[in-house]
Write a protein that holds these residues in place. Structure first.
Motif, PDB file in Angstrom:
ATOM      1  N   ARG A 144       0.720  -1.310   0.080  1.00 39.72           N
ATOM      2  CA  ARG A 144       0.016  -0.072  -0.148  1.00 39.72           C
ATOM      3  C   ARG A 144       0.842   1.176  -0.105  1.00 39.72           C
ATOM      4  O   ARG A 144       0.461   2.416  -0.186  1.00 39.72           O
ATOM      5  N   ASN A 145       2.143   1.215   0.290  1.00 39.16           N
ATOM      6  CA  ASN A 145       2.990   2.236   0.522  1.00 39.16           C
ATOM      7  C   ASN A 145       4.252   1.881  -0.476  1.00 39.16           C
ATOM      8  O   ASN A 145       5.585   2.232   0.165  1.00 39.16           O
ATOM      9  N   ARG A 146       4.109   1.820  -1.815  1.00 39.21           N
ATOM     10  CA  ARG A 146       5.292   1.520  -2.434  1.00 39.21           C
ATOM     11  C   ARG A 146       6.115   2.628  -2.667  1.00 39.21           C
ATOM     12  O   ARG A 146       7.265   2.519  -3.226  1.00 39.21           O
ATOM     13  N   GLY A 147       5.472   3.862  -2.450  1.00 36.57           N
ATOM     14  CA  GLY A 147       6.447   4.991  -2.786  1.00 36.57           C
ATOM     15  C   GLY A 147       7.426   5.122  -1.674  1.00 36.57           C
ATOM     16  O   GLY A 147       8.482   5.986  -2.007  1.00 36.57           O
ATOM     17  N   GLN A 148       7.349   4.477  -0.640  1.00 36.32           N
ATOM     18  CA  GLN A 148       8.644   4.621   0.274  1.00 36.32           C
ATOM     19  C   GLN A 148       9.668   3.369  -0.238  1.00 36.32           C
ATOM     20  O   GLN A 148      10.589   3.366   0.680  1.00 36.32           O
ATOM     21  N   PHE A 149       9.528   2.886  -1.209  1.00 37.66           N
ATOM     22  CA  PHE A 149      10.350   1.844  -1.472  1.00 37.66           C
ATOM     23  C   PHE A 149      10.841   2.201  -2.878  1.00 37.66           C
ATOM     24  O   PHE A 149      10.533   2.823  -3.581  1.00 37.66           O
ATOM     25  N   PRO A 150      12.059   1.733  -3.350  1.00 36.04           N
ATOM     26  CA  PRO A 150      13.045   0.766  -2.814  1.00 36.04           C
ATOM     27  C   PRO A 150      13.815   1.303  -1.653  1.00 36.04           C
ATOM     28  O   PRO A 150      14.160   2.512  -1.547  1.00 36.04           O
ATOM     29  N   VAL A 151      14.229   0.867  -0.777  1.00 40.01           N
ATOM     30  CA  VAL A 151      15.170   0.941   0.543  1.00 40.01           C
ATOM     31  C   VAL A 151      16.696   0.582   0.140  1.00 40.01           C
ATOM     32  O   VAL A 151      16.817  -0.570  -0.118  1.00 40.01           O
ATOM     33  N   ARG A 180      13.470  -8.697  -2.753  1.00 35.09           N
ATOM     34  CA  ARG A 180      13.989  -8.304  -4.207  1.00 35.09           C
ATOM     35  C   ARG A 180      12.953  -6.997  -4.407  1.00 35.09           C
ATOM     36  O   ARG A 180      13.555  -5.964  -4.889  1.00 35.09           O
ATOM     37  N   PRO A 181      11.649  -7.016  -4.580  1.00 34.58           N
ATOM     38  CA  PRO A 181      10.896  -5.583  -4.931  1.00 34.58           C
ATOM     39  C   PRO A 181      11.143  -4.294  -4.073  1.00 34.58           C
ATOM     40  O   PRO A 181      10.706  -3.431  -4.469  1.00 34.58           O
ATOM     41  N   THR A 221       9.039  -2.929  -8.272  1.00 26.80           N
ATOM     42  CA  THR A 221       8.571  -2.289  -6.925  1.00 26.80           C
ATOM     43  C   THR A 221       6.984  -2.013  -7.448  1.00 26.80           C
ATOM     44  O   THR A 221       6.223  -2.089  -6.624  1.00 26.80           O
ATOM     45  N   ASP A 222       6.860  -1.247  -8.592  1.00 27.70           N
ATOM     46  CA  ASP A 222       5.662  -1.093  -9.005  1.00 27.70           C
ATOM     47  C   ASP A 222       4.800  -1.830  -9.939  1.00 27.70           C
ATOM     48  O   ASP A 222       3.620  -1.434 -10.529  1.00 27.70           O
ATOM     49  N   ASP A 223       5.117  -3.203 -10.028  1.00 28.72           N
ATOM     50  CA  ASP A 223       4.617  -3.985 -10.775  1.00 28.72           C
ATOM     51  C   ASP A 223       3.099  -4.165 -10.355  1.00 28.72           C
ATOM     52  O   ASP A 223       2.903  -4.461  -9.091  1.00 28.72           O
ATOM     53  N   ALA A 224       2.087  -4.069 -11.151  1.00 28.99           N
ATOM     54  CA  ALA A 224       0.657  -4.223 -11.060  1.00 28.99           C
ATOM     55  C   ALA A 224       0.244  -5.774 -10.433  1.00 28.99           C
ATOM     56  O   ALA A 224      -0.585  -5.704  -9.793  1.00 28.99           O
ATOM     57  N   LYS A 225       1.124  -6.432 -10.841  1.00 30.90           N
ATOM     58  CA  LYS A 225       0.906  -7.957 -10.483  1.00 30.90           C
ATOM     59  C   LYS A 225       1.641  -8.491  -9.096  1.00 30.90           C
ATOM     60  O   LYS A 225       1.729  -9.743  -9.102  1.00 30.90           O
ATOM     61  N   LEU A 226       2.310  -7.661  -8.452  1.00 31.23           N
ATOM     62  CA  LEU A 226       3.325  -7.781  -7.599  1.00 31.23           C
ATOM     63  C   LEU A 226       2.473  -8.586  -6.239  1.00 31.23           C
ATOM     64  O   LEU A 226       3.068  -9.671  -5.961  1.00 31.23           O
TER      65      LEU A 226
END
Length: 413
Positions: A324-331, A380-381, A394-399
């Motif tokens: 839900r918070n993909r904007g904080q990744f990748p680290v 990995r993502p 990271t932003d893959d819709a199927k992740l």
């Protein structure tokens, strides 16, 4: 009338105790004043298994003093109106069983609870007598966990803490209104008062002076106090449940909140649901509880994406939060702060500490992470390493679909 045998009592009262989940020995310390010449060390029927922080399995004799009870809590199989076979141990019988089981190397301690007989004071006094007899008469140095009876006299609760390693006062249900509906004889204020009194007395028993790195342990109930909530007996959401837990941790210094999925009982009241909650819900609550206590998450973060305040049953709560918070990744594992690394799916506290230690000497690669974490499927993502960047992964819709595990044995994270 034929007198009930001790073996039959043990069968009845150990089975009646199985519904109490708050049976753990983590945080206990060896009672050095009893170690010399004493019996027992914290290092079949009625035996439960708990785990210490270092992973040791600790066996406890887990029984009720009696399953007679003057209360009529509708969710309890031992309620006064329940048609179950009743039994009652004497103080001497519980003491004898504990010592006998210990000497046979079956157990390392005792977990003792009870139905309410005569009055809260009388019941609590009988339980304290068990612990006092073990400690003072038989010099038992093993682990003792006593269930607190709300409304018992404060001096009895304090005395219980002198002999018990851990005390627990069950909050029972997530909301006061549910408790008032399903267990009208029990008062939420009395439960909280008992918790507060125990925590106050524990703090007062803490030795003066500073301990390097942390406060000195208490003399009263050194392993602290815990509680249990029944899940699924009312309409409380996971957000409500976790909110109550967070308040208990901060307000009463609890060591653990245990979550017990409601199990249908014979001759159940129409106030109770016909179908129990999925066990996965209980598991997800434990995972979320862990995130609150050790990973720096707030309740609102964990359940904000849940439908109707419920946790995602298909994904562990940390992974659900990350998606839900993909904007904080990748680290970047070579630069990120500890609190940021703790939010990465697949990284536990120990692995994060290893990362912080290792990156002082060299830049970490994906292979380094694999050696530390054991598996990098979740990682990995969400991470960058010296030789790895996830790019669009990271932003893959199927992740979500790729990371949703097939049903298997439950794991913590």
């Amino acid at each position: 009338m034929t007198q009930m045998t001790l073996q039959r009592k043990l069968s009845i009262l150990s089975d009646a105790a199985k519904y109490d989940a708050s049976c753990a020995s983590s945080g206990s310390v060896k009672r050095s004043n009893l170690a010399t010449g004493g019996i027992g060390s914290t290092e079949g029927s009625g035996i439960c298994h708990s785990y210490a922080p270092d992973g040791r399995c600790i066996s406890l004799l887990k029984v009720l003093l009696t399953n007679f009870c003057v209360y009529d809590c509708v969710y309890c199989v031992n309620r006064s109106s329940s048609n179950v076979q009743r039994a009652r141990f004497s103080v001497e019988e519980v003491v004898g069983l504990t010592l006998d089981f210990y000497k046979r190397n079956y157990i390392e301690g005792l977990f003792l609870s009870s139905g309410i007989i005569r009055s809260p004071d009388y019941t609590m006094e009988e339980m304290v007598r068990v612990a006092r007899t073990l400690r003072e008469t038989h010099r038992f140095g093993g682990y003792i966990h006593l269930k607190v009876i709300p409304n018992a006299a404060p001096e009895l609760l304090a005395e219980a803490g002198l002999y018990a390693d851990r005390l627990s006062t069950n909050i029972e249900l997530p909301t006061d209104s549910s408790l008032e509906t399903l267990a009208p004889e029990k008062k939420p204020s009395a439960i909280r008062t008992a918790m507060a009194h125990i925590e106050l007395k524990r703090e007062e028993s803490r030795p003066d002076g500073k301990l390097e790195g942390k406060r000195k342990p208490t003399r009263l109930a050194p392993a602290g106090q815990s509680t249990q909530m029944i899940i699924g007996a009312d309409r409380a959401t996971d957000a409500t449940i976790l909110g109550r837990s967070a308040a208990l941790y901060s307000g009463y210094g609890l060591k653990r909140v245990y979550y017990s999925a409601f199990s249908p009982i014979p001759d159940a009241s129409s106030k109770l649901p016909l179908v129990p909650p999925p066990l996965m819900r209980e598991h997800r609550l434990y995972q979320a509880d862990w995130l609150i206590r050790f990973y720096g998450f707030d309740v609102d973060e964990i359940v904000s994406g849940g439908e109707d305040g419920l946790l995602d049953l298909k994904l562990d709560p940390k992974l659900a939060w990350a998606l839900r918070n993909r904007g904080q990744f990748p680290v970047d594992v070579n630069r990120a702060a500890r609190e940021t690394l703790l939010r990465v799916p697949g990284l536990g506290v120990r692995v994060v500490d290893r990362i912080l230690s290792s990156r002082r000497h060299h830049r970490l690669t994906l292979a380094d992470l694999a050696r530390m974490a054991g598996s990098i499927d979740k990682l990995r993502p969400f991470v960058e390493a010296d030789d790895w960047t996830p790019g669009g992964l990271t932003d893959d819709a199927k992740l979500r679909g790729k990371l949703t595990p097939a049903p298997k044995q439950l794991e913590l994270f």
